[in-house]
Design an enzyme around this catalytic site. Structure first.
Site, short mmCIF file in Angstrom:
data_model
loop_
_atom_site.label_atom_id
_atom_site.label_comp_id
_atom_site.label_asym_id
_atom_site.label_seq_id
_atom_site.Cartn_x
_atom_site.Cartn_y
_atom_site.Cartn_z
N CYS A 131 -11.15 51.61 57.05
CA CYS A 131 -12.43 51.80 56.17
C CYS A 131 -13.26 52.41 57.15
O CYS A 131 -13.95 51.99 58.19
CB CYS A 131 -13.08 50.19 56.03
SG CYS A 131 -14.38 50.59 55.17
N CYS A 134 -16.96 51.43 57.08
CA CYS A 134 -17.11 50.20 57.85
C CYS A 134 -17.33 50.80 59.44
O CYS A 134 -18.25 50.36 60.22
CB CYS A 134 -16.09 49.05 57.77
SG CYS A 134 -15.61 48.81 56.03
N ASP A 135 -16.41 51.40 59.74
CA ASP A 135 -15.97 51.45 61.30
C ASP A 135 -16.53 52.95 61.88
O ASP A 135 -16.65 53.26 63.12
CB ASP A 135 -14.69 51.32 61.72
CG ASP A 135 -14.43 49.78 61.24
OD1 ASP A 135 -14.99 48.94 61.11
OD2 ASP A 135 -13.16 49.45 60.59
#
Ligand code: NAP
Length: 309
Positions: A131, A134-135
């Site tokens: 992701c 997300c990261d």
């Protein structure tokens, strides 16, 4: 005894919740392990009708939940652990508790497919991720060479998003053309920070000994040549696997694990309906999932009416 239980709070589950709630069925809606579903891991959603400027995935899902709750949907943090679908009433185990229900709408979505190559799992969260939203902003990826694996819309979206943080984004795809939609492919090709690596597969993520990602071993599928591409992050975007394991004994699944709907949203078990990515291997869009959720709720309502006739 519940009237309608909906499993999943992605676009399919929350739209089913909205429709079931407006039919006065007060559905119990279980979030599962990923409240809001996969859309919460994406950045701007540009193709959901009604949002000409796009909308953030998280924002869209929060609004959908609010809309369903406004009409009486009961959204509960909870995970379905077992489903006894062969007897009536349907019996569900939710976080260790037994719940009986007259109807069930399965909207469990899909999870990220993994590469299943050496190093991938051992280096998860140490440079391997599924992701970018997300990261991607983590310090370990900033101004570094990054690898995205895949050739679909997700891989293109991840690569484009990562151009904000990484230096060069190597888009590794096993064929020589992208599977993604034209608009996404064109954006990728026009972005100077993205470098496609065609006809190539990742055979290993390096370096387990150093306990961090330092590169990937690549194999060209046409020439069989191998080489190492140095990078600090590997973003895997090679599609999804439907979340249907719990239902494989009772429901008809296709060979890839998608639940096969019978007529509309119905399944082979009366009172059990299905919607969204867990049963759709063709379209897999937020808006089609929402449409399927609407259909499943209408079918559940009609089924309940037929029981009273
Ligand atoms: P997808 O369309 O199934 O693409 C998966 C990609 O991964 C394909 O290019 C596939 O290669 C490759 N792949 C699969 N297994 C692999 C493996 N083991 N090793 C290496 N490569 C592998 O999945 P997706 O990109 O996640 O998209 C899913 C659905 O969501 C699609 O319908 C898509 O349109 C939609 N979506 C839309 C948007 C948007 O509209 N902005 C964004 C994200 C997703 P092959 O091409 O060789 O099969």
């Amino acid at each position: 005894m519940e009237i309608v239980v909906i499993v999943g709070t992605g676009c399919a589950g929350l739209t089913a919740a909205l429709y079931a709630a407006r039919a006065n069925l007060r559905p119990l809606v279980l979030t599962g392990k990923q409240p809001g579903g996969l859309l919460t891991t994406t950045s701007t959603v540009e193709n959901f009708p009604g949002f000409p400027d796009g909308i953030e995935g998280c924002e869209l899902m929060m609004r959908l939940q609010k809309q369903a709750e406004k009409f009486g949907a009961r959204v509960q943090f909870g995970t379905l652990e077992a489903a006894g679908l062969k007897q009536r009433p349907l019996t569900l185990t939710i976080d260790g508790e037994e719940v009986q229900t007259e109807t069930l709408i399965i909207a469990t979505g899909a999870s990220h497919r993994h590469l299943e190559v050496p190093g991938e799992h051992l280096l998860e969260n140490k440079g391997v991720t599924y992701c970018a939203t997300c990261d991607g902003a983590l310090p370990i990826f900033r101004n570094k060479d990054l690898v995205v694996v895949g050739g679909g819309d997700s891989a293109c979206e991840e690569a484009l998003y990562l151009t904000r943080f990484g230096s060069t984004i190597h888009l590794v795809h096993r064929r020589d053309s992208l599977r993604a939609s034209k608009v996404m492919s064109d954006r990728v090709k026009a972005n100077p920070k993205i470098r496609p690596v065609w006809d190539s597969v990742v055979t290993e993520v390096l370096d387990v000994k150093q306990d961090k990602v330092t590169g990937v071993r690549l194999k060209n599928v046409k020439t069989q040549e191998e080489n190492v591409l140095e990078c600090s992050g590997v973003f895997v975007a090679v599609g999804h696997i439907p979340n249907t394991t719990l239902f494989k004994e009772a429901l008809d699944l296709d060979p890839a694990g998608y639940i096969i709907p019978k007529k509309g949203a119905a399944t082979n078990i009366p009172g059990v309906f299905v919607a969204g990515d867990c049963s759709d291997r063709v379209y897999r869009q937020a808006v089609t999932a929402a449409g399927m959720g609407c259909a499943a709720a209408i079918e559940a309502e009609r089924y309940l009416e037929s029981l009273n006739e």
